[in-house]
Design an enzyme around this catalytic site. Structure first.
Site, PDB file in Angstrom:
ATOM      1  N   SER A  35      60.203  38.727   1.236  1.00  0.00           N
ATOM      2  CA  SER A  35      60.207  39.729   1.406  1.00  0.00           C
ATOM      3  C   SER A  35      58.999  40.520   2.231  1.00  0.00           C
ATOM      4  CB  SER A  35      60.006  40.632  -0.203  1.00  0.00           C
ATOM      5  OG  SER A  35      59.994  42.054   0.178  1.00  0.00           O
TER       6      SER A  35
ATOM      7  N   THR B 154      65.500  44.944  -4.857  1.00  0.00           N
ATOM      8  CA  THR B 154      66.533  44.513  -3.812  1.00  0.00           C
ATOM      9  C   THR B 154      67.243  43.547  -4.636  1.00  0.00           C
ATOM     10  OG1 THR B 154      66.579  43.512  -1.851  1.00  0.00           O
ATOM     11  CG2 THR B 154      64.804  42.610  -3.144  1.00  0.00           C
TER      12      THR B 154
ATOM     13  N   LYS C  88      69.787  45.938  -7.812  1.00  0.00           N
ATOM     14  CA  LYS C  88      69.763  47.420  -7.795  1.00  0.00           C
ATOM     15  C   LYS C  88      70.664  48.135  -8.617  1.00  0.00           C
ATOM     16  CE  LYS C  88      68.913  47.514  -2.630  1.00  0.00           C
ATOM     17  NZ  LYS C  88      69.223  47.698  -1.339  1.00  0.00           N
TER      18      LYS C  88
ATOM     19  N   ASP D   6      67.909  54.171   0.600  1.00  0.00           N
ATOM     20  CA  ASP D   6      68.472  53.320   1.676  1.00  0.00           C
ATOM     21  C   ASP D   6      69.322  54.076   2.693  1.00  0.00           C
ATOM     22  OD1 ASP D   6      67.786  50.849   0.863  1.00  0.00           O
ATOM     23  OD2 ASP D   6      69.490  50.233  -0.330  1.00  0.00           O
TER      24      ASP D   6
ATOM     25  N   ALA E  20      81.528  45.988   1.964  1.00  0.00           N
ATOM     26  CA  ALA E  20      81.807  47.054   1.052  1.00  0.00           C
ATOM     27  C   ALA E  20      80.719  46.907  -0.380  1.00  0.00           C
ATOM     28  CB  ALA E  20      83.138  47.350   0.551  1.00  0.00           C
TER      29      ALA E  20
ATOM     30  N   GLY F  27      76.731  46.445  -1.800  1.00  0.00           N
ATOM     31  CA  GLY F  27      75.671  47.330  -2.226  1.00  0.00           C
ATOM     32  C   GLY F  27      74.800  48.180  -1.204  1.00  0.00           C
TER      33      GLY F  27
HETATM   34  P1  NDP Z   1      76.095  42.242  -1.446  1.00  0.00           P
HETATM   35  O1  NDP Z   1      76.035  41.073  -1.799  1.00  0.00           O
HETATM   36  O2  NDP Z   1      76.109  43.606  -2.388  1.00  0.00           O
HETATM   37  O3  NDP Z   1      77.287  42.517  -0.238  1.00  0.00           O
HETATM   38  C1  NDP Z   1      77.745  41.484   0.389  1.00  0.00           C
HETATM   39  C2  NDP Z   1      78.774  42.033   1.399  1.00  0.00           C
HETATM   40  O4  NDP Z   1      78.895  41.269   2.407  1.00  0.00           O
HETATM   41  C3  NDP Z   1      80.352  42.218   0.558  1.00  0.00           C
HETATM   42  O5  NDP Z   1      80.963  43.212   1.103  1.00  0.00           O
HETATM   43  C4  NDP Z   1      80.791  40.832   1.053  1.00  0.00           C
HETATM   44  O6  NDP Z   1      82.425  40.823   1.164  1.00  0.00           O
HETATM   45  C5  NDP Z   1      80.141  40.666   2.417  1.00  0.00           C
HETATM   46  N1  NDP Z   1      80.630  39.296   3.014  1.00  0.00           N
HETATM   47  C6  NDP Z   1      79.554  38.206   2.670  1.00  0.00           C
HETATM   48  N2  NDP Z   1      79.903  37.166   3.224  1.00  0.00           N
HETATM   49  C7  NDP Z   1      80.987  37.358   4.233  1.00  0.00           C
HETATM   50  C8  NDP Z   1      81.474  36.905   5.259  1.00  0.00           C
HETATM   51  N3  NDP Z   1      81.242  35.420   5.611  1.00  0.00           N
HETATM   52  N4  NDP Z   1      82.468  37.528   6.002  1.00  0.00           N
HETATM   53  C9  NDP Z   1      82.927  38.670   5.841  1.00  0.00           C
HETATM   54  N5  NDP Z   1      82.166  39.367   4.746  1.00  0.00           N
HETATM   55  C10 NDP Z   1      81.320  38.940   4.071  1.00  0.00           C
HETATM   56  O7  NDP Z   1      74.896  42.459  -0.194  1.00  0.00           O
HETATM   57  P2  NDP Z   1      74.274  43.686   0.401  1.00  0.00           P
HETATM   58  O8  NDP Z   1      75.271  44.765   0.529  1.00  0.00           O
HETATM   59  O9  NDP Z   1      73.272  44.340  -0.629  1.00  0.00           O
HETATM   60  O10 NDP Z   1      73.610  43.518   1.865  1.00  0.00           O
HETATM   61  C11 NDP Z   1      74.176  43.230   2.826  1.00  0.00           C
HETATM   62  C12 NDP Z   1      73.286  43.216   3.971  1.00  0.00           C
HETATM   63  O11 NDP Z   1      72.543  44.411   4.163  1.00  0.00           O
HETATM   64  C13 NDP Z   1      72.192  41.948   3.789  1.00  0.00           C
HETATM   65  O12 NDP Z   1      72.404  41.245   5.239  1.00  0.00           O
HETATM   66  C14 NDP Z   1      70.865  42.782   3.643  1.00  0.00           C
HETATM   67  O13 NDP Z   1      69.973  42.103   4.017  1.00  0.00           O
HETATM   68  C15 NDP Z   1      71.387  44.096   4.433  1.00  0.00           C
HETATM   69  N6  NDP Z   1      70.421  45.116   3.876  1.00  0.00           N
HETATM   70  C16 NDP Z   1      69.277  45.658   4.734  1.00  0.00           C
HETATM   71  C17 NDP Z   1      68.622  46.670   4.277  1.00  0.00           C
HETATM   72  C18 NDP Z   1      67.496  47.327   5.141  1.00  0.00           C
HETATM   73  O14 NDP Z   1      66.571  48.247   4.992  1.00  0.00           O
HETATM   74  N7  NDP Z   1      67.704  46.915   6.389  1.00  0.00           N
HETATM   75  C19 NDP Z   1      68.764  47.326   3.069  1.00  0.00           C
HETATM   76  C20 NDP Z   1      69.892  46.655   2.248  1.00  0.00           C
HETATM   77  C21 NDP Z   1      70.639  45.845   2.733  1.00  0.00           C
HETATM   78  P3  NDP Z   1      83.058  40.552  -0.327  1.00  0.00           P
HETATM   79  O15 NDP Z   1      82.899  41.700  -1.182  1.00  0.00           O
HETATM   80  O16 NDP Z   1      84.359  40.079   0.124  1.00  0.00           O
HETATM   81  O17 NDP Z   1      82.509  39.335  -1.119  1.00  0.00           O
END
Ligand code: NDP
Length: 276
Positions: A16, A63, A67, A104, A130, A132
């Site tokens: 982090s 994080t 969340k 966010d 879709a 978090g």
């Molecule tokens: P989650 O675990 O909540 O969600 C992951 C998402 O990614 C789901 O929609 C999942 O799909 C999809 N996914 C994972 N692997 C694949 C793949 N190989 N192909 C297609 N889709 C995939 O994670 P978050 O939503 O919390 O985080 C997502 C990203 O956002 C991270 O990289 C994180 O670092 C970044 N982030 C950045 C922030 C910033 O301040 N810059 C703040 C918060 C997040 P499925 O539902 O099908 O599993």
């Protein structure tokens, strides 16, 4: 007097960058603070947070994967946290209760519009993912006046669920990942999957992009490299990562805790140089 105590909770949390960001912001105002990274597995999260605040903790960032648990744990919830159902900030109120916020979405929109000059009003937006993070920013894109928001997720059910929750059928649609090649091109593609962080490939059709398209990845550093390279090679006008979002989100948290808004640009430039 002991320095004010803050922390970020996650699992894992070793990498982090929140501690150095908050320390850099605090230096701008001469505020003495301690900001730790606390690794808590899901089963330990509630106890670890309660202990931190019992030990005079003032505020915590939260994080992955905590969340939703942070939102559930709070006694008081901001409007932005309530509509999303998750919190990235917990703050101890003067009466000892815990308040949940979610910064966010506001952070992402400010980074897009103010740092990168990305106009959102009347734009067509594709959101990949879709989870978090997608959930945390979707309403803010609509608040900013986008014309359409198309949500596509590997598991269709999550995309449908998010679109259903937003409940704005005129502007928000959800589709199958397999339909991506049939959707045409978009003004803005927001990459909100964790594929980059996980080191997984993300096959995307170049038909999503034309010369007006902007690609925005919520990830940053190596995790964003694949999507940004794809967007550029597909012909996107601009492709940016989520480093600025991270800074803006942290700045909102800092303002909440300290009542003063830090300058993000010097910290952004310094981190940009380190990740170059
Ligand atoms: P989650 O675990 O909540 O969600 C992951 C998402 O990614 C789901 O929609 C999942 O799909 C999809 N996914 C994972 N692997 C694949 C793949 N190989 N192909 C297609 N889709 C995939 O994670 P978050 O939503 O919390 O985080 C997502 C990203 O956002 C991270 O990289 C994180 O670092 C970044 N982030 C950045 C922030 C910033 O301040 N810059 C703040 C918060 C997040 P499925 O539902 O099908 O599993």
């Amino acid at each position: 007097m002991a320095p004010l105590s803050f922390a970020v909770f996650g699992h894992p949390i070793k990498h982090s960058v929140s501690p150095p960001i908050h320390r850099a912001f605090a230096e701008q105002f001469g505020i003495a603070l301690e900001y730790r990274a606390i690794d808590a597995a899901p089963a330990e999260f509630n106890d670890a947070v309660q202990q931190f605040f019992a030990d005079a903790g003032r505020g915590a960032n939260v994080t992955l994967p905590h969340k939703a648990a942070a939102f559930a744990l709070a006694d008081d919830r901001s409007e932005a946290a309530t509509r999303v159902g998750t919190a990235n900030v917990l703050t101890r109120l003067p009466d000892g209760r815990l308040a949940a916020h979610n910064t966010d979405g506001a952070g992402m929109v400010r980074d897009m519009t103010e740092r990168h000059g990305i106009a959102l009003r009347s734009k067509s937006v594709l959101m990949l993912g879709a989870g978090g993070a997608a959930r945390g920013v979707a309403w803010n894109l609509l608040d900013a006046g986008v014309q359409t928001l198309t949500i596509v997720n590997r598991s269709r059910a999550s995309a449908d669920a998010l679109a259903g929750l937003i409940d704005d059928a005129e502007r928000v649609q959800s589709h199958d990942w397999q339909q991506l090649a049939e959707l045409g091109c978009f003004d803005l593609i927001v990459h909100a999957t964790s594929a980059g962080v996980l080191g997984e490939a993300l096959p995307l059709p170049t038909s999503l992009v034309d010369e007006h398209t902007i690609g925005y990845d919520l990830s940053y550093g190596a995790a964003a490299a694949g999507f940004l390279a794809w967007a550029k090679s597909a012909g996107a006008r601009q492709a940016v990562d989520g480093l600025g979002m991270l800074l803006e989100t942290a700045a909102d948290t800092f303002a909440l805790w300290h009542g003063q808004r830090p300058q993000t640009e010097p910290v952004y430039q310094s981190m940009r140089r380190q990740t170059a």
